[in-house]
Design a protein around this motif. Structure first.
Motif, PDB file in Angstrom:
ATOM      1  N   ILE A 173       0.803  -1.222   0.000  1.00  0.00           N
ATOM      2  CA  ILE A 173       0.000   0.000   0.000  1.00  0.00           C
ATOM      3  C   ILE A 173       0.834   1.270   0.000  1.00  0.00           C
ATOM      4  N   GLU A 174       1.959   1.283   0.695  1.00  0.00           N
ATOM      5  CA  GLU A 174       2.753   2.512   0.741  1.00  0.00           C
ATOM      6  C   GLU A 174       3.493   2.739  -0.571  1.00  0.00           C
ATOM      7  N   ASP A 175       3.912   1.667  -1.230  1.00  0.00           N
ATOM      8  CA  ASP A 175       4.485   1.792  -2.575  1.00  0.00           C
ATOM      9  C   ASP A 175       3.414   2.283  -3.550  1.00  0.00           C
ATOM     10  N   LEU A 176       2.209   1.739  -3.423  1.00  0.00           N
ATOM     11  CA  LEU A 176       1.112   2.134  -4.293  1.00  0.00           C
ATOM     12  C   LEU A 176       0.776   3.613  -4.123  1.00  0.00           C
ATOM     13  N   ALA A 177       0.785   4.089  -2.891  1.00  0.00           N
ATOM     14  CA  ALA A 177       0.490   5.503  -2.628  1.00  0.00           C
ATOM     15  C   ALA A 177       1.525   6.412  -3.280  1.00  0.00           C
ATOM     16  N   GLU A 185      -8.390   5.534  -5.130  1.00  0.00           N
ATOM     17  CA  GLU A 185      -8.401   4.627  -3.972  1.00  0.00           C
ATOM     18  C   GLU A 185      -7.727   3.314  -4.361  1.00  0.00           C
ATOM     19  N   PHE A 186      -7.351   2.524  -3.369  1.00  0.00           N
ATOM     20  CA  PHE A 186      -6.368   1.470  -3.572  1.00  0.00           C
ATOM     21  C   PHE A 186      -6.916   0.074  -3.869  1.00  0.00           C
ATOM     22  N   THR A 187      -8.185  -0.193  -3.586  1.00  0.00           N
ATOM     23  CA  THR A 187      -8.633  -1.580  -3.658  1.00  0.00           C
ATOM     24  C   THR A 187      -8.816  -2.082  -5.079  1.00  0.00           C
ATOM     25  N   HIS A 188      -8.896  -1.185  -6.076  1.00  0.00           N
ATOM     26  CA  HIS A 188      -9.083  -1.618  -7.457  1.00  0.00           C
ATOM     27  C   HIS A 188      -7.763  -1.978  -8.142  1.00  0.00           C
ATOM     28  N   ALA A 189      -6.656  -1.617  -7.553  1.00  0.00           N
ATOM     29  CA  ALA A 189      -5.358  -1.786  -8.206  1.00  0.00           C
ATOM     30  C   ALA A 189      -4.828  -3.211  -8.045  1.00  0.00           C
ATOM     31  N   ARG A 190      -5.552  -4.157  -8.634  1.00  0.00           N
ATOM     32  CA  ARG A 190      -5.167  -5.562  -8.481  1.00  0.00           C
ATOM     33  C   ARG A 190      -3.801  -5.863  -9.090  1.00  0.00           C
ATOM     34  N   GLN A 191      -3.386  -5.069 -10.073  1.00  0.00           N
ATOM     35  CA  GLN A 191      -2.098  -5.333 -10.706  1.00  0.00           C
ATOM     36  C   GLN A 191      -0.935  -5.227  -9.725  1.00  0.00           C
ATOM     37  N   MET A 192      -1.148  -4.521  -8.604  1.00  0.00           N
ATOM     38  CA  MET A 192      -0.099  -4.442  -7.586  1.00  0.00           C
ATOM     39  C   MET A 192       0.160  -5.796  -6.959  1.00  0.00           C
ATOM     40  N   ALA A 193      -0.842  -6.673  -6.982  1.00  0.00           N
ATOM     41  CA  ALA A 193      -0.675  -8.014  -6.404  1.00  0.00           C
ATOM     42  C   ALA A 193       0.263  -8.881  -7.238  1.00  0.00           C
ATOM     43  N   VAL A 194       0.452  -8.519  -8.509  1.00  0.00           N
ATOM     44  CA  VAL A 194       1.320  -9.304  -9.410  1.00  0.00           C
ATOM     45  C   VAL A 194       2.431  -8.414  -9.963  1.00  0.00           C
ATOM     46  N   PHE A 195       2.748  -7.356  -9.237  1.00  0.00           N
ATOM     47  CA  PHE A 195       3.707  -6.372  -9.734  1.00  0.00           C
ATOM     48  C   PHE A 195       5.065  -6.988 -10.029  1.00  0.00           C
ATOM     49  N   GLU A 196       5.548  -7.827  -9.129  1.00  0.00           N
ATOM     50  CA  GLU A 196       6.895  -8.392  -9.300  1.00  0.00           C
ATOM     51  C   GLU A 196       6.999  -9.279 -10.536  1.00  0.00           C
ATOM     52  N   PRO A 197       6.129 -10.306 -10.706  1.00  0.00           N
ATOM     53  CA  PRO A 197       6.245 -11.107 -11.933  1.00  0.00           C
ATOM     54  C   PRO A 197       5.961 -10.297 -13.190  1.00  0.00           C
TER      55      PRO A 197
END
Length: 460
Positions: A173-177, A185-197
């Protein structure tokens, strides 16, 4: 002095300084809370502006914005040509833009069960660039990645699927911010869950954002010039987001009342769009507001992982839309006709009309869809009975459960945040969410979390 020209639909937001005192723009924040995005050129600060799209901006030698003048105005200038001619032009234009944008690079393609990415897949399947496609689904949710895999296999793409796990947000969340600067708002940013791969995949990313708006009605036929503003307020404003905005307006002791202020802002924005056709006018409003201030904000997450390309954002696509009759743009006709040129792609489930596809979606009505609806309801109830709640919404993975709740409260009830947003306002929204009103209070709760990160990152 220097001049900066912004595209009709920019793929990133550009902020500039104004000759004003450095103060928080409380009115703009109230609008943000109600809608989920800022209006026009508003930002968190009174001395900062978000550069308007389709404009030339003049800056002084110190980088301060002096003036802005529009070089493009949305218009409705339909040509008298047949649907088949429009279809041919659309496919040729989408192909031309895609080829120019991706050049000789490998391509990373996010796939869903919808039409935008499937349209891109069809175009890319006819080019020579290697394509890596990926998709994700919620843990205990509908397996949309299975539709995507069928699309990728049909087109001959490599494919990767991912599961969005519960509570992933707190790890990023802090990287996303920092990436989106708290402008969404942050809950729609699902791509953050797979950011590394995602960041390790080779190539440029091809994104299909805003195709669904360009290639559909801007507004129902029942909407008239006199009812545009009420229609937009209903579409834009989240009911409980509006409630939170009113509470903040009162707590901050702002002049006037929030509803009148918001309505006036929307009326002013609509009045600047000189289009007689209501549907085209609403689409232009959505594009200059929603796309620019919400969709584009979330593109920053993709861009943090890979270089991005956006065929539907191209100036030529925007001009093309202005030249096509509303009767051809309505109901996704052009995209459907394009994809139906490839029968195998068209026969794959269309997520919005599941379990039907592009060849039979007209049967997604009673009684034809009853067997699926009944079966789906039974499946969800069984999943709930087995202790695996069926996940349908982004916030359910982030806000439900003891671990999520503990982390959420650590942000919402910090001393510094309670100095920015009155604790009684935050407590009201949080308690309503907990008291069996989660669905309708998820939005204001998420907006408060966004403001908590804004507060933290700016040391207010």
């Amino acid at each position: 002095m220097t001049t900066l020209t912004t595209p009709i639909l920019p793929n990133k937001q550009t902020f500039a300084r104004l000759d004003k005192p450095h103060k928080i723009n409380y009115k703009a924040i109230c609008v943000f809370v109600a809608n989920g995005f800022f209006l026009d050129q508003d930002t968190y600060w009174e001395d900062q502006t978000c550069l308007a799209p389709g404009s030339n901006h003049i800056f002084d030698d110190n980088g301060q914005l002096l003036s802005s003048k529009s070089w493009f105005k949305w218009h409705y200038s339909p040509r008298e040509i047949t649907f088949d001619q429009v279809l041919e032009e659309y496919v040729a234009l989408l192909t031309e833009i895609t080829k120019e944008q991706i050049k000789n690079h490998p391509v990373v393609l996010p796939l869903s069960g919808g039409l935008d990415s499937r349209s891109q897949a069809l175009v890319l399947s006819k080019l020579n660039n290697p394509v890596t496609a990926y998709s994700y689904s919620f843990k205990n949710g509908y397996p949309e990645h299975k539709i995507s895999k069928k699309i990728a296999n049909t087109c001959g793409f490599d494919f990767h699927s991912y599961t969005i796990k519960d509570g992933y947000l707190w790890e990023v969340i802090e990287d996303l911010a920092k990436i989106n600067k708290c402008y969404s708002e942050f809950t729609h940013a699902r791509q953050m869950a797979v950011f590394e791969p995602l960041s390790k995949m080779k190539g440029v990313m091809s994104l299909g954002h805003w195709g669904d708006v360009f290639f559909d009605k801007g507004a129902p036929d029942s909407i008239t010039e006199a009812t545009i503003v009420p229609y937009l307020m209903k579409k834009m404003v989240k009911e409980k987001g509006f409630e939170l905005a009113e509470k903040l307006w009162q707590a901050w002791d702002l002049e006037g009342d929030f509803k009148s202020y918001l309505r006036t802002r929307i009326e002013d924005a609509v009045s600047k769009i000189e289009i007689d056709n209501v549907s085209a006018k609403v689409r232009a409003f959505k594009t200059s507001q929603w796309a620019h201030r919400w969709t584009t904000t979330n593109l920053s997450i993709f861009e943090a992982a890979k270089p991005i390309t956006l065929p539907y954002y191209d100036n030529r696509m925007c001009e093309f839309i202005c030249s096509v009759s509303e009767q051809y743009l309505a109901d996704r006709q052009l995209q459907i006709a394009h994809i139906k040129q490839h029968k195998e792609l068209a026969s794959i489930t269309w997520h919005a009309n599941k379990p039907f596809n592009l060849l039979n979606y007209q049967y997604n009505k009673s009684p034809y869809n009853l067997p699926y609806k009944i079966g789906n309801k039974v499946s969800r109830e069984f999943s709930n009975m087995m202790g695996k709640p069926y996940i349908q919404r982004n916030w359910e993975l982030q806000f439900l459960g003891k671990k999520n709740d503990a982390t959420l409260k650590s942000y919402l009830f910090s001393e510094s945040f309670n100095a920015f947003i009155p604790k009684e306002v935050t407590s009201f929204v949080y308690n309503q969410f907990q008291n069996d009103n989660a669905i309708i209070y998820a939005h204001p709760l998420s907006m408060l979390l966004t403001l908590a990160l804004f507060n933290q990152q700016n040391n207010l």
